[in-house]
Write an enzyme that holds these catalytic residues in place. Sequence first.
Site, short mmCIF file in Angstrom:
data_model
loop_
_atom_site.label_atom_id
_atom_site.label_comp_id
_atom_site.label_asym_id
_atom_site.label_seq_id
_atom_site.Cartn_x
_atom_site.Cartn_y
_atom_site.Cartn_z
N CYS A 1 0.46 -1.09 12.84
CA CYS A 1 0.95 0.08 13.60
C CYS A 1 -0.26 0.76 14.23
O CYS A 1 -1.31 0.12 14.40
CB CYS A 1 1.76 1.02 12.71
SG CYS A 1 0.84 1.72 11.33
N ASN B 1 -2.07 2.98 10.64
CA ASN B 1 -2.08 2.29 9.33
C ASN B 1 -1.95 3.28 8.16
O ASN B 1 -2.47 3.05 7.08
CB ASN B 1 -3.33 1.41 9.17
CG ASN B 1 -3.28 0.42 7.99
OD1 ASN B 1 -4.30 0.08 7.41
ND2 ASN B 1 -2.11 -0.05 7.63
N CYS C 1 1.38 5.20 8.06
CA CYS C 1 2.84 5.44 7.91
C CYS C 1 3.62 4.13 7.92
O CYS C 1 4.08 3.66 6.88
CB CYS C 1 3.36 6.36 9.01
SG CYS C 1 2.63 8.00 9.01
N ARG C 2 3.79 3.53 9.11
CA ARG C 2 4.73 2.41 9.23
C ARG C 2 4.22 1.11 8.63
O ARG C 2 4.94 0.44 7.89
CB ARG C 2 5.09 2.19 10.71
CG ARG C 2 5.89 3.32 11.30
CD ARG C 2 5.94 3.23 12.79
NE ARG C 2 4.62 3.51 13.38
CZ ARG C 2 4.33 3.39 14.65
NH1 ARG C 2 5.25 2.96 15.49
NH2 ARG C 2 3.12 3.69 15.10
N SER C 3 2.98 0.71 8.99
CA SER C 3 2.55 -0.62 8.51
C SER C 3 2.31 -0.67 7.01
O SER C 3 2.65 -1.69 6.38
CB SER C 3 1.36 -1.16 9.32
OG SER C 3 0.24 -0.34 9.24
N ASP D 1 7.53 5.66 15.57
CA ASP D 1 6.49 6.43 14.88
C ASP D 1 7.09 7.70 14.26
O ASP D 1 7.60 8.56 14.98
CB ASP D 1 5.43 6.81 15.93
CG ASP D 1 4.22 7.48 15.32
OD1 ASP D 1 4.27 7.80 14.12
OD2 ASP D 1 3.24 7.68 16.06
#
Length: 158
Positions: free
Chosen positions: A8, A11, A13-15, A125
Site C-alpha cells: 500500500c 505500510n 494500515c492496509r498492507s 485508504d
Amino acid sequence: MVSVCFVCLGNICRSPTAEGVFRSLVREAGLEGAIRIDSAGTGGYHAGEPPDERARKAAARRGIVVDGRARKFRASDFSEFDYVLAMDASNLADLKALYSAGARARLSLLRAFDATAPEDAAVPDPYYGGDDGFDDVIDQCLRACRGLLEHIRQEHGL
Ligand code: 4NP
C-alpha cells in the site's frame, strides 16, 4: 517456497492488515512452511513504525494479529517475490514504474483475486476516515486473500 508481498502507500494500515489476514488463512491451511508473506509501502514516510493502532484493533476484533514494522518497497522485491499485490490503482501505478521486464513477480491488484468484486476494485485508504473503514479493509482482505490462497494452491500444487 511461494512468496507474497502486499503493498500500500504507508505500510501501516492496509498492507499489514492484508499480511495478517493472509497469514491467518495460511496457518489455518497448515501451509505456513510453504508460503512466505511480507508487506511494504510505496512511500517511506512511516518506515520503522508499527501498524496503525486502528488497524491492529480492527484485526484483533476478528482474532487476527497485525504486526511488524513498516518498510519501503524496493525494486529488488520484484525478484524476491512471486506475487506483489497492490491495494489500489495508485499503488499499482507506482509499482509499475519500478517494474522491469523479466522480473519474477506477478504484479496485480489484491482484489483481482476476489471473484465477487469488479476486476479493478481497490482496498480504499482508511487512514483519514473512521473506524468502519478499517473494518471494511478486513472484509475486503479476507475475501481477496481466500481467493489468493485458492489460486496459489492450484497454481503451485499445495
Ligand atoms: P496505508 O495508509 O497506505 O494503508 O498504510 C496510509 C497511511 C499513511 C498515510 C496514507 C495512507 N499518510 O499519508 O501518512
